[in-house]
Design a protein around this motif. Sequence first.
Motif, PDB file in Angstrom:
ATOM      1  N   LEU A  46      14.880  14.329  43.464  1.00 29.88           N
ATOM      2  CA  LEU A  46      15.272  14.015  42.102  1.00 29.88           C
ATOM      3  C   LEU A  46      15.724  15.280  41.392  1.00 29.88           C
ATOM      4  CD1 LEU A  46      12.368  11.615  41.145  1.00 29.88           C
ATOM      5  CD2 LEU A  46      14.631  11.022  41.990  1.00 29.88           C
ATOM      6  N   ALA A  47      16.759  15.133  40.576  1.00 37.58           N
ATOM      7  CA  ALA A  47      17.268  16.248  39.782  1.00 37.58           C
ATOM      8  C   ALA A  47      17.814  15.698  38.477  1.00 37.58           C
ATOM      9  CB  ALA A  47      18.370  16.986  40.545  1.00 37.58           C
ATOM     10  N   LYS A  48      17.852  16.538  37.459  1.00 36.96           N
ATOM     11  CA  LYS A  48      18.449  16.138  36.188  1.00 36.96           C
ATOM     12  C   LYS A  48      19.947  15.966  36.407  1.00 36.96           C
ATOM     13  CE  LYS A  48      15.251  18.363  33.044  1.00 36.96           C
ATOM     14  NZ  LYS A  48      15.132  19.332  31.954  1.00 36.96           N
ATOM     15  N   PRO A  49      20.552  15.023  35.689  1.00 42.58           N
ATOM     16  CA  PRO A  49      22.013  14.876  35.796  1.00 42.58           C
ATOM     17  C   PRO A  49      22.693  16.158  35.330  1.00 42.58           C
ATOM     18  CG  PRO A  49      21.048  13.048  34.573  1.00 42.58           C
ATOM     19  CD  PRO A  49      19.959  14.052  34.801  1.00 42.58           C
ATOM     20  N   GLU A  50      23.838  16.433  35.901  1.00 45.67           N
ATOM     21  CA  GLU A  50      24.582  17.627  35.517  1.00 45.67           C
ATOM     22  C   GLU A  50      25.063  17.476  34.078  1.00 45.67           C
ATOM     23  OE1 GLU A  50      27.672  18.682  38.223  1.00 45.67           O
ATOM     24  OE2 GLU A  50      26.391  18.370  39.946  1.00 45.67           O
ATOM     25  N   ALA A  51      25.132  18.593  33.371  1.00 43.06           N
ATOM     26  CA  ALA A  51      25.602  18.581  31.993  1.00 43.06           C
ATOM     27  C   ALA A  51      27.075  18.185  31.953  1.00 43.06           C
ATOM     28  CB  ALA A  51      25.418  19.957  31.367  1.00 43.06           C
TER      29      ALA A  51
END
Length: 141
Positions: free
Chosen positions: A92-97
């Motif tokens: 899991l990772a934060k969505p790219e800006a």
Amino acid sequence: MKVSELMEFDASKYLKDENDYRLYLSQAFEGGDPVEIQAALGDVAKARGMTALARESGIAREALYRALSNKGNAEFATIMKVIGAMGLHLTLAKPEAVPRAAAKAKTASKAAVAKKPRPVAKRGSSTTSKSRTRASGAAHA
């Protein structure tokens, strides 16, 4: 040529190696559509060999075909077994800006929509909004 004579597109024929599998699955997961993810897993399973994947995952080959089809409804546990048997894992990772240029364009379009021109009073009108208010207020008093 009739539509019925056209061959159905099969992505599994174009997936050649582990890198292709990872990129293809990555795109499917990025889209976020569960049906698309399931179908992409099915394409990769066909490209790798469904029989070998069934053996490695411990799931019957026929059950894999059903679960990973467009109409299948695979359980999350099945998906995880298939991903593990492919030698992959989920991270899991934060969505790219959002890139700044796209964000500025989006903000500018919102500002343009928000700044609607106000209606202009017609010339030659004998009453103003203040006099209308006074007149309506006096009528109700």
